[in-house]
Design an enzyme around this catalytic site. Sequence first.
Site, mmCIF file in Angstrom:
data_model
loop_
_atom_site.group_PDB
_atom_site.id
_atom_site.type_symbol
_atom_site.label_atom_id
_atom_site.label_comp_id
_atom_site.label_asym_id
_atom_site.label_seq_id
_atom_site.Cartn_x
_atom_site.Cartn_y
_atom_site.Cartn_z
ATOM 1 N N SER A 16 -7.471 61.382 -30.082
ATOM 2 C CA SER A 16 -6.104 61.512 -30.592
ATOM 3 C C SER A 16 -5.752 62.990 -30.620
ATOM 4 O O SER A 16 -6.601 63.825 -30.915
ATOM 5 C CB SER A 16 -6.036 60.930 -31.998
ATOM 6 O OG SER A 16 -4.979 61.531 -32.727
ATOM 7 N N LYS A 69 -10.757 60.519 -34.288
ATOM 8 C CA LYS A 69 -10.437 59.257 -33.627
ATOM 9 C C LYS A 69 -11.174 59.036 -32.314
ATOM 10 O O LYS A 69 -11.497 59.938 -31.576
ATOM 11 C CB LYS A 69 -8.920 59.191 -33.328
ATOM 12 C CG LYS A 69 -8.077 58.883 -34.533
ATOM 13 C CD LYS A 69 -8.323 57.516 -35.129
ATOM 14 C CE LYS A 69 -7.482 56.448 -34.480
ATOM 15 N NZ LYS A 69 -6.049 56.670 -34.670
ATOM 16 N N HIS A 80 -10.664 31.176 -36.999
ATOM 17 C CA HIS A 80 -9.554 31.712 -37.814
ATOM 18 C C HIS A 80 -9.819 33.181 -38.186
ATOM 19 O O HIS A 80 -9.320 33.660 -39.200
ATOM 20 C CB HIS A 80 -9.343 30.909 -39.097
ATOM 21 C CG HIS A 80 -9.305 29.429 -38.888
ATOM 22 N ND1 HIS A 80 -8.135 28.737 -38.677
ATOM 23 C CD2 HIS A 80 -10.301 28.511 -38.804
ATOM 24 C CE1 HIS A 80 -8.422 27.450 -38.505
ATOM 25 N NE2 HIS A 80 -9.728 27.286 -38.564
ATOM 26 N N GLU A 82 -6.485 48.365 -24.956
ATOM 27 C CA GLU A 82 -5.110 48.115 -25.407
ATOM 28 C C GLU A 82 -4.179 47.940 -24.212
ATOM 29 O O GLU A 82 -3.290 47.088 -24.222
ATOM 30 C CB GLU A 82 -4.637 49.281 -26.275
ATOM 31 C CG GLU A 82 -5.402 49.389 -27.593
ATOM 32 C CD GLU A 82 -5.180 50.730 -28.270
ATOM 33 O OE1 GLU A 82 -4.081 50.950 -28.787
ATOM 34 O OE2 GLU A 82 -6.108 51.561 -28.282
#
Length: 465
Positions: free
Chosen positions: A284, A290, A163, A297
């Site tokens: 970024s 970043k 979970h 992704e």
Amino acid sequence: MTDKENKKKLMWGGRFSENQDKVLSKINSSIGFDKRLFRQDLNASIAHCEMLIEQDIITKNDGEKILTGLSQISDEFENSNFKFTNDLEDIHTHIEARLNEIIGEPAGRLHTARSRNDQIATDLRLWIRQSIDEIQILIKDLLTSIIKQAETNIDTIMPGLTHLQTAQPITFAHHLLAYFEMFDRDILRFQNCKDRLNESPLGSGAIAGTVFNIDRNYTSKKLGFERPMINSIDAVSSRDFAVEFTSCCSINSMHLSRLSEEIVIWMSEPFSFIILSDSFSTGSSMLPQKRNPDAAELVRAKSGRIFGDLNTLLVVLKGLPLAYSKDLQEDKEAVFDAYDTLKLCLMAMKGMIDNIRANKERMLHYAKCGFSTATDLADWLVINLNLPFREAHQTTGEIIKLAENSNRTLQEISLEELMKINPKIDENIKNVLSVENSVYSKCSFGGTSPIKIKEAIDLAKERIE
Ligand code: ARG
């Protein structure tokens, strides 16, 4: 182009008196994508021609001219000299038209006892068969990388989550090897798919078979198929093999997307469980600090695209009456796209696995949080005080409550306090509360103990050999 030429290029112009509308040519044409079947179509034609000679269906003389022409076409293709044109509908038309240019009249005999319907079904089976081989190699490469990464993390302790909440301490290698199993099954799934599709439709004609004395075993064998397909109607109209292939691609990419998601989570600042090297991270344009896991992704997202390809096929086929309908032309782009996308995803995933480094301190720190060894405590009560597990669970719950209320870890609870909850508890209980002990004690088959993981890695190595 004269009317006569225009009709001839169509392969089927005989009964037509008007030229084809441009829009019809556009929607009907498949050369833009079925050119990828060039090699398969050519090989199937060679096998077919040899069979026609063997069976005295065409003369040796004509047959040899055809074979020489096909061989020249093969060279042209190999040297990128073969000319594709939008004027010719599909790959079959292209090869036959070129053959006609090279050898003239005998070219027209190659299409004896076959149809584009059995041709295309044959080509696509051959193409998928080969693509499966390539995909299996890429999955194996990924498995090799997973093993390597697992080997460097046999005793790297991390929190095992259920979970997405801390459950029990596990080893990072154990977690990675879970994916080894999934990807290994994917290889097998592709293999099953390949074994099932490896039957030859060639010689089924348009639907009914043929009046000519063909030898389907000959062409089947020549093309490396197990056997000719039994039913000519099934052979020209079934595409379950393509569905199965994209379904294998989908399952594989679903596994890739789960691993991608973990990489994204592990790389996030709050987790910081792994570091991905510069070669696989992106920056970024606005936020200088970043470090983004773009590849993960994209692999995560591209699974959606592959499922879409599977869905395309299912919807194209649903409710389609037997036998061949032009709807079946819509199968190819989905198959090609699933293959291209999956290949890229597999390579990207291998790249990421090769380039991640575990932040062991961080993983260990969080493995200790969240009362991760609570189950070890309960198990100790069962083993040493002979409590029923349910009661042990209850007692452990009370201890956790005590720890939680006083903002302490389980190890920080004193023996006196523990004995207040159950007077039979002794100092040995402290031994099971460390995450190291927890991990090393999980020696059941398939468990997380580094001893078991070493065995699992040895076995994994054997399995991919
Ligand atoms: N381009 C067609 C396909 O992909 C080849 C078969 C054409 N057959 C036909 N009867 N028009 O399915």
